[in-house]
Scaffold this motif. Structure first.
Motif, mmCIF file in Angstrom:
data_model
loop_
_atom_site.group_PDB
_atom_site.id
_atom_site.type_symbol
_atom_site.label_atom_id
_atom_site.label_comp_id
_atom_site.label_asym_id
_atom_site.label_seq_id
_atom_site.Cartn_x
_atom_site.Cartn_y
_atom_site.Cartn_z
ATOM 1 N N GLY A 143 0.798 -1.224 0.000
ATOM 2 C CA GLY A 143 0.000 0.000 0.000
ATOM 3 C C GLY A 143 0.827 1.270 0.000
ATOM 4 N N GLN A 144 2.104 1.180 -0.405
ATOM 5 C CA GLN A 144 2.986 2.344 -0.357
ATOM 6 C C GLN A 144 2.668 3.401 -1.415
ATOM 7 N N LEU A 145 1.782 3.079 -2.366
ATOM 8 C CA LEU A 145 1.362 4.070 -3.344
ATOM 9 C C LEU A 145 0.181 4.902 -2.845
ATOM 10 N N GLY A 146 -0.338 4.530 -1.695
ATOM 11 C CA GLY A 146 -1.511 5.233 -1.189
ATOM 12 C C GLY A 146 -2.787 4.750 -1.817
ATOM 13 N N ARG A 147 -2.696 3.678 -2.617
ATOM 14 C CA ARG A 147 -3.878 3.039 -3.195
ATOM 15 C C ARG A 147 -4.180 1.794 -2.364
ATOM 16 N N HIS A 148 -5.338 1.238 -2.566
ATOM 17 C CA HIS A 148 -5.663 -0.003 -1.877
ATOM 18 C C HIS A 148 -4.655 -1.069 -2.286
ATOM 19 N N ALA A 149 -4.178 -1.843 -1.311
ATOM 20 C CA ALA A 149 -3.156 -2.852 -1.585
ATOM 21 C C ALA A 149 -3.636 -3.894 -2.590
ATOM 22 N N SER B 133 -3.345 2.604 5.658
ATOM 23 C CA SER B 133 -3.850 2.510 4.291
ATOM 24 C C SER B 133 -3.973 3.877 3.629
ATOM 25 N N LYS B 134 -3.968 4.928 4.432
ATOM 26 C CA LYS B 134 -3.983 6.289 3.908
ATOM 27 C C LYS B 134 -2.972 7.117 4.697
ATOM 28 N N PRO B 135 -2.491 8.233 4.148
ATOM 29 C CA PRO B 135 -1.504 9.053 4.850
ATOM 30 C C PRO B 135 -1.953 9.408 6.254
#
Length: 449
Positions: free
Chosen positions: A103-109, A170-172
């Motif tokens: 989830g490091q892109l800030g999208r759902h894993a 899951s979010k910043p």
């Protein structure tokens, strides 16, 4: 032309000119006080197995720098994680692409892997004016204009710094333990993190084994045992894969009782000093103080600490030059330093030490002690960045030099050949390079339009 003087001021001047805003606190074209942004494009090259290059399908490696489509034209800085990439815009937004398993892109894993390579704006930062971003293998981070630190991703080693037992965001999410401090830079290793404040304080958290966070790990009351040494002489008597298996088995065993600092704590060894730069390698850390001293801590399997003493604390590295900035790779370390010259303003050089299995030190000679990369003398490097087994340097002439492993095109020279010494990336000559950073096996270059 920049002028080098001792202390934090020299580093800020140097990093401001190189287009790297991590410590200087500047955006491209805006100086330390901000200002109008300049149009810029992002270029990438190297390994693309996780979509970290941001190039359209098929996900082929890039052996020469290629322009990344689908990113805004007002990018002010970039960051390369182990397998993903980040870009910050003048509007204060963060765009991300590459690996998203954690989830490091800030999208759902669970987002489709087929879309990893497509740059997308990170959601959840609408109320944050991002100045700069940083990345590790599993975590992404952004610093707000107010100095607060925001993180997202998943790490079982406490790399988020969000509190006891918190392994996923899951979010910043804001790192509340650092509230009241203005963060200038954060650096991530395999499982640990170090954050530098604008007034020179240093905080650490995450996986604390072997002194990578200094002596704060000792309070966990977990006995420290010396790491297995990587001895080149073993290669003649046992297969190299056998040695690597032994190293991996040792790491797995140690993880059964992981020493973790779940929230940021001040690094004790530098409480009385002003810190001017910090860099985390995979399992080691480098800390640069404004008095010109460098401390190292963590694993020393490859000699990456630049000293022979194996203790679970941070200790000085012996240097005979004045360091300006630092970078750390998987098992090697790089230092941008000032050296005497006939030039009134002095000259710069690169020091390297540690693992040299793919020539990532860019020089010959003793590997576990700092040595100058002779091929860069006279080129006036202004920034350095260490990858897994390669290294890159940006010069005052806005030229990019690369060396080490050429596998997957990570040197950008059009082939997979290793380079024992720095080589000029000729395909970028004539472009005004503002920033260049290395991930594990890929690289990002920010170019003025």
């Amino acid at each position: 032309m920049w002028c080098v003087s001792r202390g934090v001021g020299s580093l800020r001047s140097l990093l401001s000119i190189s287009g790297y805003p991590g410590i200087a606190g500047s955006r491209i074209g805006g100086g330390c006080g901000g200002g109008a942004s300049r149009a810029a494009s992002v270029w990438s090259f190297g390994d693309n197995s996780n979509g970290a290059l941001g190039l359209p399908a098929p996900l082929a490696d890039a052996y020469e720098p290629s322009r990344v489509p689908l990113v805004p034209s007002d990018v002010t800085s970039v960051a390369a994680g182990h397998y993903h990439s980040l870009a910050v815009t003048a509007a204060g937004d963060v765009w991300a692409w590459g690996r998203n398993e954690e989830g490091q892109l800030g999208r759902h894993a669970a987002a489709p892997r087929t879309l990893w390579n497509q740059p997308e704006k990170v959601n959840g930062l609408d109320h944050v004016k991002v100045e700069v971003a940083f990345a590790s293998g599993v975590i992404s981070a952004a610093i707000d204009a107010d100095g607060s630190l925001w993180v997202w991703g998943r790490s079982k080693r406490g790399q988020l710094g969000l509190g006891n037992g918190v392994i996923e965001a899951s979010k910043p999410s804001k790192v509340e333990a650092l509230a009241g401090h203005q963060i200038a830079k954060v650096s991530f290793g395999w499982g640990h993190a170090l954050a530098l404040t604008k007034d020179g304080k240093l905080f650490g958290w995450g996986y604390a084994e072997a002194g990578r966070l200094g002596q704060m790990g000792q309070k966990l009351d977990i006995p420290w045992t010396p790491p297995l040494k990587f001895d080149n002489s073993l290669e003649s008597s046992s297969p190299i894969l056998e040695l690597v298996d032994k190293l991996v088995a040792e790491k797995i065993e140690r993880e059964n009782n992981m020493p973790i600092i779940w929230e940021p704590c001040q690094v004790l060894e530098v409480c009385g000093s002003t810190v001017s730069d910090v860099a985390c390698g995979l399992d080691h850390s480098l800390v640069l103080c404004s008095n010109g001293s460098i401390l190292s801590g963590g694993d020393n399997v490859y000699g990456q600490l630049g000293r022979s003493t194996d203790r679970s604390v941070m200790l000085p590295v012996s240097l005979n030059t004045h360091p300006l900035s630092i970078s750390a790779g998987l098992g090697h370390s790089l230092v941008l330093c000032q050296i005497p010259s006939e030039d009134r303003e002095g000259d710069t050089a690169v020091l390297s030490w540690g693992w040299n299995g793919s020539h990532q030190l860019g020089r010959q000679g003793p590997e576990d002690n700092p040595g100058i990369v002779e091929a860069l003398i006279g080129q006036k490097p202004i920034s350095v960045s260490a990858g897994r087994v390669h290294s890159i340097a940006l010069t005052s002439m806005k030229e990019l030099w690369t060396w080490g492993s050429g596998r997957n095109g990570r040197l950008g020279l059009g082939s997979s050949l290793d380079e024992m010494e720095p080589a000029l990336v000729e395909s970028l000559v004539g472009l005004e390079i503002l920033q260049a950073v290395a991930g594990f096996d890929h690289n990002l270059v920010l170019v003025s339009e």
